[in-house]
Design a protein around this motif. Sequence first.
Motif, PDB file in Angstrom:
ATOM      1  N   THR A  21      71.983  -8.080 -46.954  1.00 48.49           N
ATOM      2  CA  THR A  21      70.955  -7.026 -46.988  1.00 48.49           C
ATOM      3  C   THR A  21      70.870  -6.397 -48.370  1.00 48.49           C
ATOM      4  O   THR A  21      69.791  -6.299 -48.958  1.00 48.49           O
ATOM      5  CB  THR A  21      71.272  -5.930 -45.946  1.00 48.49           C
ATOM      6  OG1 THR A  21      71.263  -6.529 -44.642  1.00 48.49           O
ATOM      7  CG2 THR A  21      70.273  -4.797 -45.992  1.00 48.49           C
TER       8      THR A  21
ATOM      9  N   SER B 192      63.175  -8.150 -46.766  1.00 51.19           N
ATOM     10  CA  SER B 192      63.469  -8.724 -45.450  1.00 51.19           C
ATOM     11  C   SER B 192      63.297 -10.247 -45.467  1.00 51.19           C
ATOM     12  O   SER B 192      64.110 -10.994 -44.920  1.00 51.19           O
ATOM     13  CB  SER B 192      62.531  -8.092 -44.416  1.00 51.19           C
ATOM     14  OG  SER B 192      62.824  -8.559 -43.141  1.00 51.19           O
TER      15      SER B 192
ATOM     16  N   LEU C 274      60.124  -3.496 -48.985  1.00 51.61           N
ATOM     17  CA  LEU C 274      61.076  -3.680 -47.876  1.00 51.61           C
ATOM     18  C   LEU C 274      60.777  -4.975 -47.132  1.00 51.61           C
ATOM     19  O   LEU C 274      61.691  -5.704 -46.725  1.00 51.61           O
ATOM     20  CB  LEU C 274      61.005  -2.485 -46.919  1.00 51.61           C
ATOM     21  CG  LEU C 274      61.938  -1.317 -47.282  1.00 51.61           C
ATOM     22  CD1 LEU C 274      61.519  -0.049 -46.572  1.00 51.61           C
ATOM     23  CD2 LEU C 274      63.388  -1.643 -46.953  1.00 51.61           C
TER      24      LEU C 274
ATOM     25  N   GLN D  50      64.578  -1.921 -39.859  1.00 52.37           N
ATOM     26  CA  GLN D  50      64.606  -3.040 -38.908  1.00 52.37           C
ATOM     27  C   GLN D  50      64.435  -2.567 -37.469  1.00 52.37           C
ATOM     28  O   GLN D  50      63.845  -3.255 -36.643  1.00 52.37           O
ATOM     29  CB  GLN D  50      65.926  -3.825 -39.035  1.00 52.37           C
ATOM     30  CG  GLN D  50      66.035  -4.661 -40.288  1.00 52.37           C
ATOM     31  CD  GLN D  50      65.057  -5.823 -40.333  1.00 52.37           C
ATOM     32  OE1 GLN D  50      63.882  -5.640 -40.597  1.00 52.37           O
ATOM     33  NE2 GLN D  50      65.528  -7.014 -40.046  1.00 52.37           N
TER      34      GLN D  50
ATOM     35  N   PHE E 266      67.588   0.019 -44.664  1.00 50.92           N
ATOM     36  CA  PHE E 266      67.184  -1.266 -44.083  1.00 50.92           C
ATOM     37  C   PHE E 266      67.487  -1.319 -42.583  1.00 50.92           C
ATOM     38  O   PHE E 266      66.696  -1.841 -41.807  1.00 50.92           O
ATOM     39  CB  PHE E 266      67.884  -2.422 -44.808  1.00 50.92           C
ATOM     40  CG  PHE E 266      67.323  -3.774 -44.429  1.00 50.92           C
ATOM     41  CD1 PHE E 266      66.119  -4.204 -44.975  1.00 50.92           C
ATOM     42  CD2 PHE E 266      67.986  -4.596 -43.530  1.00 50.92           C
ATOM     43  CE1 PHE E 266      65.593  -5.451 -44.631  1.00 50.92           C
ATOM     44  CE2 PHE E 266      67.468  -5.836 -43.177  1.00 50.92           C
ATOM     45  CZ  PHE E 266      66.272  -6.267 -43.735  1.00 50.92           C
TER      46      PHE E 266
ATOM     47  N   LEU F  91      67.786  -6.720 -51.178  1.00 50.98           N
ATOM     48  CA  LEU F  91      67.015  -5.559 -51.645  1.00 50.98           C
ATOM     49  C   LEU F  91      67.132  -5.377 -53.161  1.00 50.98           C
ATOM     50  O   LEU F  91      66.211  -4.899 -53.810  1.00 50.98           O
ATOM     51  CB  LEU F  91      67.463  -4.282 -50.923  1.00 50.98           C
ATOM     52  CG  LEU F  91      67.098  -4.207 -49.426  1.00 50.98           C
ATOM     53  CD1 LEU F  91      67.664  -2.943 -48.794  1.00 50.98           C
ATOM     54  CD2 LEU F  91      65.590  -4.255 -49.208  1.00 50.98           C
TER      55      LEU F  91
END
Length: 615
Positions: free
Chosen positions: A438, A507, A503, A484, A480, A442
């Motif tokens: 993650t 993802s 974002l 989600q 995040f 990002l």
Amino acid sequence: MNIIKEHDSLIIIGETGSGKTTQIPQFLFDAGLATSGCIGITQPRRVAAVSIASRVAQEQGVKLGKLVGYCVRFQNMTSSQTKIKYMTDGMMVREAITDPHLSDYSVVILDEAHERSVHTDVLFGVAKRAQHLRELKKELPPLKLIIMSATMDIDKFVKYFNAQAVYLEGRQHEIKVYQSVSTYENYWVPALATLFQIHREAPPNEDILVFLTGQEEIESAVTYTRELGKHLSNLVDNPPLMVFPLYSALPTRQQLEAFRPSPPGSRKVVFSTNIAETSVTIGGIRHVIDTGVAKVRTHHPMTGLDMLKVEKISKEQARQRMGRAGREAPGKCYRTYTQEEFDRLEDTTIPEIKRCNLTGVVLQLLAIGIDITTFDFMDQPPKQGIDTAMKCLENLGAITGSQLTTLGRTMSRFPLDPRFTKVILASVEHRCLEEALTVVALLSGESIFIDSTAKRVQAVKARERFTSPEGDHVMLLNIFRQYQSTKQKKVWCHENFLHYRNLQYGSEVRQQLAALAERANLESASCGTNTEQLRKALLEGLHENLAELQRDGTYVTTFTKQPVTIHPSSALHGTKTSMVLFTEMVATYKCYLRGLSVIDPGWLTEKNTGPRRRN
């Protein structure tokens, strides 16, 4: 076409607008040169590869991804039927890791060669080597190399590729150039003033392209122009303004919005980084506003740090920018700098390989089986840069001497800075692969935060909801996780002053990295709320990016003793933590650290004496 058939290597200088990028691959296909393999056309930029592939597919009357396709980092729109394949040069370098002969291709076209991105320079040598290997291996058909550009140091290229050069005339319309009569400190002030003057005086559907330096600046300019445009259309009879950003981190579909024609009676304004300098034709542009600057990443081997700085462009770049105004009709170019300032610009852009971090390049070349010290570069990178890269890879455990380790081989599979790949691999041991994927995803895109000048207080409050005393990386993770689990993602992002598209891009990147991790048989695990594990994994990859608190309350980097300051946007701004890890250093009038995590100095002792170090 006859000249191309006669030569295995050919240099084509084609003026902006000559159609070299879109038409030559189609001519090659029609002439039957894609029977033994496909025609690969490389571009320095993702947006160019995607938009040109779409255009050529349209001209061929086929669905994108079939006969005509593209392949960029984290996105592949090709199939077994693809014969005309547009791709970023970095992707072709990655293909050479598994296939040094480039045996899937009958023709490789290296387009926009003058841009001299680091991947382009590596690809020059890799493609030359593949051509030579194919000559030795008689069962493979010869590889044709075509090097194309609108402008280049022709003698250098002819000598390097030992190839003939041919010149194509373009269809460049007349462009009037206007220089500023006085010098400005803030280039965006005259840029916006010029924009609104054009908007007031020029007929509708004469669109405007403005060159700025980066995402934050562009987003601010877009917001300001949209608001002022609405206000002006209420006061005077101006055409409606449609304003679009264009920069590399924008998701592809949003990049393509800038290419759509403006509706009759309106005007399109595109604020772009230097990705609009070459290849891509933005329909309708009649006016170009050139601020004369670009954001350049420069690596300093002495300090081991990457600096992101706004610097003056070269004359070559200025001419490319000007050319954008005359693609479809006569146009005008407004330079917000004086003639004297133009005369002082460098003639050509310094090749990226002479000023970038070479760690990733060295790793890729070793994975292909090439010794960087003997590799045939057009411009040899500085020896200090190579030495620093080798040392960094050794510290990461990717090489021993100049040999790739098993860990190094796994690292070369990821299209990331090797330090970030090391974070992912270390996270397996620290049982936090999910979180590492993650954070790295990002960090691979542009900032997810919207810096709203008008609503700064609300934006700061919104950010506080996710803040962690452990730092920015854990804050990214918090954001995040909530993103989600939210159904109304766009609304949620708007309420929290977050870039929905960044974002979303993060993802998508995360999914790609997770697939690569699975292919590399990395054991998935989550650390849940114990984010100390994530910070330990970050330390393994970014152990040289540390800064220590001094007695006087300032910070100094531990490896290079550089005085630094925590950026005001950081969750750790205003705190006094004994040691921090940072992702990036940005140099303005001070050296600012961005993307920070709190580090326990005791972990360094653990790291140096533990079994991981010896392995």
